[in-house]
Design a protein around this motif. Sequence first.
Motif, PDB file in Angstrom:
ATOM      1  N   MET A   1     -31.301  22.334 -13.916  1.00 57.32           N
ATOM      2  CA  MET A   1     -30.331  21.806 -14.855  1.00 57.32           C
ATOM      3  C   MET A   1     -28.946  22.023 -14.269  1.00 57.32           C
ATOM      4  O   MET A   1     -28.614  23.106 -13.827  1.00 57.32           O
ATOM      5  CB  MET A   1     -30.466  22.534 -16.193  1.00 57.32           C
ATOM      6  CG  MET A   1     -29.407  22.138 -17.161  1.00 57.32           C
ATOM      7  SD  MET A   1     -29.221  23.129 -18.665  1.00 57.32           S
ATOM      8  CE  MET A   1     -30.832  23.585 -19.103  1.00 57.32           C
ATOM      9  N   SER A   2     -28.149  20.980 -14.267  1.00 57.20           N
ATOM     10  CA  SER A   2     -26.783  21.119 -13.783  1.00 57.20           C
ATOM     11  C   SER A   2     -25.842  21.231 -14.981  1.00 57.20           C
ATOM     12  O   SER A   2     -26.121  20.719 -16.060  1.00 57.20           O
ATOM     13  CB  SER A   2     -26.417  19.922 -12.914  1.00 57.20           C
ATOM     14  OG  SER A   2     -26.468  18.737 -13.676  1.00 57.20           O
ATOM     15  N   TYR A   3     -24.757  21.914 -14.739  1.00 56.13           N
ATOM     16  CA  TYR A   3     -23.774  22.105 -15.802  1.00 56.13           C
ATOM     17  C   TYR A   3     -22.611  21.150 -15.604  1.00 56.13           C
ATOM     18  O   TYR A   3     -22.255  20.811 -14.482  1.00 56.13           O
ATOM     19  CB  TYR A   3     -23.268  23.544 -15.810  1.00 56.13           C
ATOM     20  CG  TYR A   3     -24.334  24.523 -16.228  1.00 56.13           C
ATOM     21  CD1 TYR A   3     -24.567  24.782 -17.569  1.00 56.13           C
ATOM     22  CD2 TYR A   3     -25.117  25.175 -15.285  1.00 56.13           C
ATOM     23  CE1 TYR A   3     -25.549  25.667 -17.960  1.00 56.13           C
ATOM     24  CE2 TYR A   3     -26.098  26.067 -15.662  1.00 56.13           C
ATOM     25  CZ  TYR A   3     -26.310  26.302 -16.997  1.00 56.13           C
ATOM     26  OH  TYR A   3     -27.282  27.179 -17.386  1.00 56.13           O
ATOM     27  N   VAL A   4     -22.039  20.743 -16.720  1.00 56.06           N
ATOM     28  CA  VAL A   4     -20.885  19.855 -16.712  1.00 56.06           C
ATOM     29  C   VAL A   4     -19.770  20.576 -17.441  1.00 56.06           C
ATOM     30  O   VAL A   4     -20.002  21.194 -18.492  1.00 56.06           O
ATOM     31  CB  VAL A   4     -21.225  18.520 -17.428  1.00 56.06           C
ATOM     32  CG1 VAL A   4     -20.022  17.604 -17.473  1.00 56.06           C
ATOM     33  CG2 VAL A   4     -22.398  17.840 -16.763  1.00 56.06           C
ATOM     34  N   LYS A   5     -18.573  20.501 -16.916  1.00 58.14           N
ATOM     35  CA  LYS A   5     -17.440  21.121 -17.599  1.00 58.14           C
ATOM     36  C   LYS A   5     -17.143  20.359 -18.883  1.00 58.14           C
ATOM     37  O   LYS A   5     -17.029  19.129 -18.880  1.00 58.14           O
ATOM     38  CB  LYS A   5     -16.207  21.100 -16.698  1.00 58.14           C
ATOM     39  CG  LYS A   5     -16.208  22.116 -15.610  1.00 58.14           C
ATOM     40  CD  LYS A   5     -14.864  22.076 -14.912  1.00 58.14           C
ATOM     41  CE  LYS A   5     -14.648  23.339 -14.133  1.00 58.14           C
ATOM     42  NZ  LYS A   5     -13.283  23.385 -13.595  1.00 58.14           N
ATOM     43  N   ALA A   6     -17.006  21.105 -19.955  1.00 57.44           N
ATOM     44  CA  ALA A   6     -16.729  20.483 -21.250  1.00 57.44           C
ATOM     45  C   ALA A   6     -15.433  19.682 -21.194  1.00 57.44           C
ATOM     46  O   ALA A   6     -15.347  18.598 -21.782  1.00 57.44           O
ATOM     47  CB  ALA A   6     -16.653  21.555 -22.333  1.00 57.44           C
ATOM     48  N   GLU A   7     -14.439  20.186 -20.453  1.00 59.42           N
ATOM     49  CA  GLU A   7     -13.141  19.497 -20.361  1.00 59.42           C
ATOM     50  C   GLU A   7     -13.282  18.107 -19.747  1.00 59.42           C
ATOM     51  O   GLU A   7     -12.448  17.229 -19.981  1.00 59.42           O
ATOM     52  CB  GLU A   7     -12.150  20.314 -19.516  1.00 59.42           C
ATOM     53  CG  GLU A   7     -11.807  21.670 -20.079  1.00 59.42           C
ATOM     54  CD  GLU A   7     -12.777  22.760 -19.627  1.00 59.42           C
ATOM     55  OE1 GLU A   7     -13.539  22.556 -18.659  1.00 59.42           O
ATOM     56  OE2 GLU A   7     -12.785  23.818 -20.266  1.00 59.42           O
ATOM     57  N   ASP A   8     -14.331  17.911 -18.942  1.00 65.66           N
ATOM     58  CA  ASP A   8     -14.515  16.623 -18.275  1.00 65.66           C
ATOM     59  C   ASP A   8     -15.137  15.569 -19.180  1.00 65.66           C
ATOM     60  O   ASP A   8     -15.045  14.374 -18.876  1.00 65.66           O
ATOM     61  CB  ASP A   8     -15.405  16.790 -17.033  1.00 65.66           C
ATOM     62  CG  ASP A   8     -14.744  17.633 -15.950  1.00 65.66           C
ATOM     63  OD1 ASP A   8     -13.505  17.827 -16.010  1.00 65.66           O
ATOM     64  OD2 ASP A   8     -15.470  18.090 -15.053  1.00 65.66           O
ATOM     65  N   ILE A   9     -15.759  15.984 -20.289  1.00 63.90           N
ATOM     66  CA  ILE A   9     -16.466  14.990 -21.108  1.00 63.90           C
ATOM     67  C   ILE A   9     -16.147  15.032 -22.601  1.00 63.90           C
ATOM     68  O   ILE A   9     -16.424  14.062 -23.301  1.00 63.90           O
ATOM     69  CB  ILE A   9     -17.997  15.120 -20.921  1.00 63.90           C
ATOM     70  CG1 ILE A   9     -18.485  16.511 -21.298  1.00 63.90           C
ATOM     71  CG2 ILE A   9     -18.405  14.787 -19.502  1.00 63.90           C
ATOM     72  CD1 ILE A   9     -20.000  16.626 -21.366  1.00 63.90           C
ATOM     73  N   LEU A  10     -15.590  16.129 -23.074  1.00 63.33           N
ATOM     74  CA  LEU A  10     -15.343  16.245 -24.518  1.00 63.33           C
ATOM     75  C   LEU A  10     -13.856  16.201 -24.831  1.00 63.33           C
ATOM     76  O   LEU A  10     -13.025  16.689 -24.059  1.00 63.33           O
ATOM     77  CB  LEU A  10     -15.926  17.560 -25.054  1.00 63.33           C
ATOM     78  CG  LEU A  10     -17.429  17.751 -24.904  1.00 63.33           C
ATOM     79  CD1 LEU A  10     -17.822  19.152 -25.364  1.00 63.33           C
ATOM     80  CD2 LEU A  10     -18.181  16.697 -25.681  1.00 63.33           C
ATOM     81  N   PRO A  11     -13.509  15.680 -26.005  1.00 68.65           N
ATOM     82  CA  PRO A  11     -12.099  15.695 -26.417  1.00 68.65           C
ATOM     83  C   PRO A  11     -11.632  17.132 -26.689  1.00 68.65           C
ATOM     84  O   PRO A  11     -12.420  17.996 -27.085  1.00 68.65           O
ATOM     85  CB  PRO A  11     -12.068  14.865 -27.698  1.00 68.65           C
ATOM     86  CG  PRO A  11     -13.471  14.550 -28.046  1.00 68.65           C
ATOM     87  CD  PRO A  11     -14.362  15.000 -26.954  1.00 68.65           C
ATOM     88  N   LYS A  12     -10.350  17.380 -26.446  1.00 73.44           N
ATOM     89  CA  LYS A  12      -9.780  18.721 -26.594  1.00 73.44           C
ATOM     90  C   LYS A  12     -10.021  19.293 -27.995  1.00 73.44           C
ATOM     91  O   LYS A  12     -10.335  20.469 -28.144  1.00 73.44           O
ATOM     92  CB  LYS A  12      -8.280  18.668 -26.292  1.00 73.44           C
ATOM     93  CG  LYS A  12      -7.636  20.019 -26.307  1.00 73.44           C
ATOM     94  CD  LYS A  12      -6.179  19.955 -25.937  1.00 73.44           C
ATOM     95  CE  LYS A  12      -5.700  21.383 -25.862  1.00 73.44           C
ATOM     96  NZ  LYS A  12      -4.337  21.590 -26.098  1.00 73.44           N
ATOM     97  N   GLU A  13      -9.931  18.463 -29.008  1.00 75.62           N
ATOM     98  CA  GLU A  13     -10.118  18.931 -30.390  1.00 75.62           C
ATOM     99  C   GLU A  13     -11.541  19.453 -30.611  1.00 75.62           C
ATOM    100  O   GLU A  13     -11.765  20.453 -31.296  1.00 75.62           O
ATOM    101  CB  GLU A  13      -9.829  17.808 -31.396  1.00 75.62           C
ATOM    102  CG  GLU A  13      -8.432  17.235 -31.333  1.00 75.62           C
ATOM    103  CD  GLU A  13      -8.252  16.227 -30.199  1.00 75.62           C
ATOM    104  OE1 GLU A  13      -9.236  15.594 -29.769  1.00 75.62           O
ATOM    105  OE2 GLU A  13      -7.107  16.099 -29.725  1.00 75.62           O
ATOM    106  N   LEU A  14     -12.506  18.767 -30.022  1.00 76.48           N
ATOM    107  CA  LEU A  14     -13.898  19.191 -30.167  1.00 76.48           C
ATOM    108  C   LEU A  14     -14.143  20.511 -29.431  1.00 76.48           C
ATOM    109  O   LEU A  14     -14.828  21.399 -29.940  1.00 76.48           O
ATOM    110  CB  LEU A  14     -14.851  18.109 -29.657  1.00 76.48           C
ATOM    111  CG  LEU A  14     -16.346  18.395 -29.782  1.00 76.48           C
ATOM    112  CD1 LEU A  14     -16.737  18.729 -31.216  1.00 76.48           C
ATOM    113  CD2 LEU A  14     -17.158  17.212 -29.278  1.00 76.48           C
ATOM    114  N   ILE A  15     -13.568  20.641 -28.257  1.00 73.03           N
ATOM    115  CA  ILE A  15     -13.709  21.890 -27.496  1.00 73.03           C
ATOM    116  C   ILE A  15     -13.125  23.050 -28.291  1.00 73.03           C
ATOM    117  O   ILE A  15     -13.731  24.123 -28.397  1.00 73.03           O
ATOM    118  CB  ILE A  15     -13.026  21.773 -26.114  1.00 73.03           C
ATOM    119  CG1 ILE A  15     -13.776  20.768 -25.244  1.00 73.03           C
ATOM    120  CG2 ILE A  15     -12.949  23.138 -25.430  1.00 73.03           C
ATOM    121  CD1 ILE A  15     -13.072  20.428 -23.941  1.00 73.03           C
TER     122      ILE A  15
END
Length: 94
Positions: A1-15
């Motif tokens: 399983m590879s990890y993805v940075k949340a900042e690369d795919i999610l909006p700042k408000e959701l993070i």
Amino acid sequence: MSYVKAEDILPKELIEAIQQYVDGRSIYIPTKERQDWGTKTDTRRFLKERNEEIYESYMQGLSSHELAVKYALSIKSVQRILRNQRMARMDRAE
């Protein structure tokens, strides 16, 4: 399983909302459509055929211990397979 940075795919408000619950920790987010175990490989088919072969060998006179050695399984595993195969055949007969 590879990890993805949340900042690369999610909006700042959701993070920021997620950080209120799991700040700095890793979390697993399951897929929307869950697939049954063994659907991507032949493992399910292989185990089904192996278990049927174990049952047939047992019916022809091999003991649980002999089957355990032959298939590199514990005796308890062989007994579980035999019980499940017997139940499946009873269900099919009804």
